[in-house]
Design an enzyme around this catalytic site. Sequence first.
Site, mmCIF file in Angstrom:
data_model
loop_
_atom_site.group_PDB
_atom_site.id
_atom_site.type_symbol
_atom_site.label_atom_id
_atom_site.label_comp_id
_atom_site.label_asym_id
_atom_site.label_seq_id
_atom_site.Cartn_x
_atom_site.Cartn_y
_atom_site.Cartn_z
ATOM 1 N N HIS A 67 60.563 32.789 46.059
ATOM 2 C CA HIS A 67 59.560 31.777 46.344
ATOM 3 C C HIS A 67 59.608 31.416 47.826
ATOM 4 C CE1 HIS A 67 59.087 30.244 41.927
ATOM 5 N NE2 HIS A 67 58.896 31.543 42.053
ATOM 6 N N GLU A 69 60.339 28.698 49.445
ATOM 7 C CA GLU A 69 61.533 27.990 49.903
ATOM 8 C C GLU A 69 62.715 28.937 50.080
ATOM 9 O OE1 GLU A 69 59.514 25.202 46.838
ATOM 10 O OE2 GLU A 69 59.559 27.331 47.346
ATOM 11 N N CYS A 103 63.719 26.260 42.758
ATOM 12 C CA CYS A 103 63.806 26.026 44.202
ATOM 13 C C CYS A 103 64.366 24.641 44.517
ATOM 14 C CB CYS A 103 62.431 26.189 44.842
ATOM 15 S SG CYS A 103 61.852 27.896 44.836
ATOM 16 N N ARG A 206 37.013 40.799 45.882
ATOM 17 C CA ARG A 206 37.578 41.346 44.643
ATOM 18 C C ARG A 206 39.101 41.416 44.709
ATOM 19 N NH1 ARG A 206 33.662 46.536 43.112
ATOM 20 N NH2 ARG A 206 31.757 45.329 42.670
ATOM 21 N N ARG A 229 37.507 49.469 46.802
ATOM 22 C CA ARG A 229 37.476 50.755 47.500
ATOM 23 C C ARG A 229 37.327 50.577 49.011
ATOM 24 N NH1 ARG A 229 33.980 50.888 43.516
ATOM 25 N NH2 ARG A 229 32.122 50.928 44.844
ATOM 26 N N GLY A 307 24.218 40.546 35.742
ATOM 27 C CA GLY A 307 22.806 40.389 36.025
ATOM 28 C C GLY A 307 22.356 38.953 35.834
ATOM 29 N N THR A 310 23.507 36.983 32.536
ATOM 30 C CA THR A 310 24.909 36.575 32.512
ATOM 31 C C THR A 310 25.162 35.432 33.488
ATOM 32 O OG1 THR A 310 25.564 38.833 31.936
ATOM 33 C CG2 THR A 310 27.287 37.382 32.780
ATOM 34 N N LEU A 311 24.658 35.574 34.709
ATOM 35 C CA LEU A 311 24.841 34.521 35.715
ATOM 36 C C LEU A 311 24.198 33.213 35.274
ATOM 37 C CD1 LEU A 311 24.084 36.751 38.816
ATOM 38 C CD2 LEU A 311 26.238 35.511 38.478
#
Length: 366
Positions: A67, A69, A103, A206, A229, A307, A310-311
Amino acid sequence: MLLKLNHKLKNFYFCPVKKHEKYLKRCIQLAQNGLGTTYPNPMVGSVIVYDDRIIGEGWHKKAGEGHAEVNAVNSVKDKSLLEKATIYVSLEPCSHFGKTPPCSDLIIQNKIPNVVIGTVDPNEKVAGRGIKKLIEAGINVTVGVLEKECNELNKRFFTFHQKQRPYIILKWAESQDGFIAPSERNEQKPVWISNPYSRQLVHKWRSEEQAILIGTQTAIDDNPKLDVRDWTGNSPVRIVLDQNNRIPKTHFVFDKKLKTIVFCQSNDKANEENLIFEVIDFKQNIIPQILTKLYQHQIQSVIIEGGRQTLQAFIDENLWDEARIFKGKSNFKNGTKAPTFTINTTKKQFILEDELLIVKNHDQRH
């Protein structure tokens, strides 16, 4: 709220913080290096200060590794200075054994006398216990320096633990006249509205989020890989809606190269390592069902790249946190209209001729 807590655990009082802010800003800077690589853990940065100079610093790089710390303490060359130093950390030090030791115990063992914390950890396994442990050990603890900025840093982690769902980012590109797709297309491939630099930015996004979701028609029409990509980083978990199992099994989403979750009405196929089928009731509201399943899969953030249907479903349910909208220079005149919603806070920038709008939703449902 900024509090300074004394070791007797009886009193607290407001404390001036200007001298602490520059070191917490450095903690946030360091923590941001872990964007996209720390899931399911939060991003955390830490610096250790003695005599108004940084003698050690670190950040959490990957789940299962040290971590922030730990990395900060390990970077200090003269360990004798730790007993006179102040450790700054953007998020409350953990108090439980996970893949690594607590920690808070590390700070106590090294006898660091002062701890300055940006914000309290919302994870119920911590949630103030780390602070309590430090105070009971006689350490001076200050909490709430740059709290808003530290909360924003881990908006995904906070949303996941406080609302039991992932942080939801809507993303689409639309033409100048408000269409996300033309009425006719000649081949089975995407119709690009944005320029290559904008598309590269999408691949960077992404790599920063844990999952990406598309609907059935987008999967059929575009046959997308949904990977990274054009950028360096981890590809997100692919999430696909396929109510009636219409997506051809030859499409990329079924290639098993990346973990993929398919939401369907019914399924007779066995789950595999990288291909998981989740049955939901499409006759009911599917958005809460999807978010519940994603929470169970420990998904802390998701980009919705589907599309319009969905949005718009997420918009209509008011279950989204952020929208990123590209406006290209082309005009389609007709086709599939872009989603509609009320714009709240907006940031605008240009990527060559593309206009990018960043919209935050401050009135979303849980």
